[in-house]
Design an enzyme around this catalytic site. Sequence first.
Site, PDB file in Angstrom:
ATOM      1  N   ALA A   1      60.385  29.762  46.961  1.00 22.67           N
ATOM      2  CA  ALA A   1      61.460  29.108  47.722  1.00 22.67           C
ATOM      3  C   ALA A   1      61.645  29.929  48.999  1.00 22.67           C
ATOM      4  O   ALA A   1      61.739  31.161  48.942  1.00 22.67           O
ATOM      5  CB  ALA A   1      62.739  29.094  46.901  1.00 22.67           C
TER       6      ALA A   1
ATOM      7  N   THR B   1      57.085  25.759  47.488  1.00 17.08           N
ATOM      8  CA  THR B   1      57.813  24.780  48.309  1.00 17.08           C
ATOM      9  C   THR B   1      57.934  25.394  49.705  1.00 17.08           C
ATOM     10  O   THR B   1      57.603  26.559  49.909  1.00 17.08           O
ATOM     11  CB  THR B   1      59.226  24.509  47.768  1.00 17.08           C
ATOM     12  OG1 THR B   1      60.032  25.683  47.937  1.00 17.08           O
ATOM     13  CG2 THR B   1      59.206  24.118  46.305  1.00 17.08           C
TER      14      THR B   1
ATOM     15  N   VAL C   1      60.415  34.695  46.500  1.00 17.62           N
ATOM     16  CA  VAL C   1      61.009  34.391  47.800  1.00 17.62           C
ATOM     17  C   VAL C   1      59.926  34.360  48.879  1.00 17.62           C
ATOM     18  O   VAL C   1      59.183  35.320  49.057  1.00 17.62           O
ATOM     19  CB  VAL C   1      62.098  35.421  48.157  1.00 17.62           C
ATOM     20  CG1 VAL C   1      62.753  35.028  49.467  1.00 17.62           C
ATOM     21  CG2 VAL C   1      63.128  35.511  47.043  1.00 17.62           C
ATOM     22  N   LYS C   2      59.884  33.217  49.552  1.00 24.13           N
ATOM     23  CA  LYS C   2      58.876  33.037  50.605  1.00 24.13           C
ATOM     24  C   LYS C   2      59.455  33.551  51.919  1.00 24.13           C
ATOM     25  O   LYS C   2      60.540  33.140  52.337  1.00 24.13           O
ATOM     26  CB  LYS C   2      58.581  31.548  50.746  1.00 24.13           C
ATOM     27  CG  LYS C   2      57.122  31.209  50.706  1.00 24.13           C
ATOM     28  CD  LYS C   2      56.977  29.705  50.783  1.00 24.13           C
ATOM     29  CE  LYS C   2      55.541  29.310  50.852  1.00 24.13           C
ATOM     30  NZ  LYS C   2      55.403  27.887  51.086  1.00 24.13           N
ATOM     31  N   ILE C   3      58.702  34.442  52.546  1.00 21.93           N
ATOM     32  CA  ILE C   3      59.171  35.087  53.774  1.00 21.93           C
ATOM     33  C   ILE C   3      58.120  34.871  54.856  1.00 21.93           C
ATOM     34  O   ILE C   3      56.925  35.117  54.607  1.00 21.93           O
ATOM     35  CB  ILE C   3      59.331  36.615  53.537  1.00 21.93           C
ATOM     36  CG1 ILE C   3      60.176  36.917  52.308  1.00 21.93           C
ATOM     37  CG2 ILE C   3      59.814  37.318  54.796  1.00 21.93           C
ATOM     38  CD1 ILE C   3      61.636  37.110  52.527  1.00 21.93           C
TER      39      ILE C   3
END
Length: 218
Positions: free
Chosen positions: A56, A27, A82-84
């Site tokens: 996310a 996402t 975790v999208k960074i």
Amino acid sequence: MKIFLDTANLDEIRQGVEWGIVDGVTTNPTLIAREKADFEERVKEICELVKGPVSAEVVATDAEGMVKEARHLASLSEYVVVKIPMTYEGIKAVKILSAEGIKTNVTLVFSVTQAILAAKAGATYVSPFIGRIDDVSSDGLKLVDEIVQVYNNYAFETEIIAASIRHPMHVVEVAMMGVDIVTMPFAVLKKLFLHPLTDIGIERFLKDWETYRGSRKL
Ligand code: E4P
């Protein structure tokens, strides 16, 4: 090759999971905003459905803020990745998070050098954006090919997610390169199933079967 759906829409994810070919979901803030749902609730719902990696994204822009958000997101479900974003602060955050065992996906990657830094920082995944590179008259597929080569040269463990996929040929090309994962919109996933000769073939088989049944008076 793993297939991820690039959506926050539950109906689309449910359908993909029912087909049995969806391994994960990505996402981003745009996709979440489109759904008008509570962010954390939606992430949890997606994790329940997919039972596989669900990216996310953090919205903080400083490393400290990103790490704080990431720890919270990771606490929502064992499946959260975790999208960074690929920035100085982002890479700093990825290094800290990977040392803590929190899975990360470095996003908005548009060059080989960015992909190298993501791997060096210990990212679980790296996401080069093919379609957005094509949009500015450059070659998104070439970038993915180069990242695959460089990662193989050094046996980096970071998995490559081919992202910003616009059509089935993007999927075919990155599969030929041996990319680990492709994340695509639901509309593209549906197109992967289709070929007019399949439909014509089914129609002909059923017609011939009816003729046969008629002749045998079944
Ligand atoms: C990937 O993780 C991104 O969410 C996505 O692929 C972006 O694609 P877009 O360029 O179609 O927005």
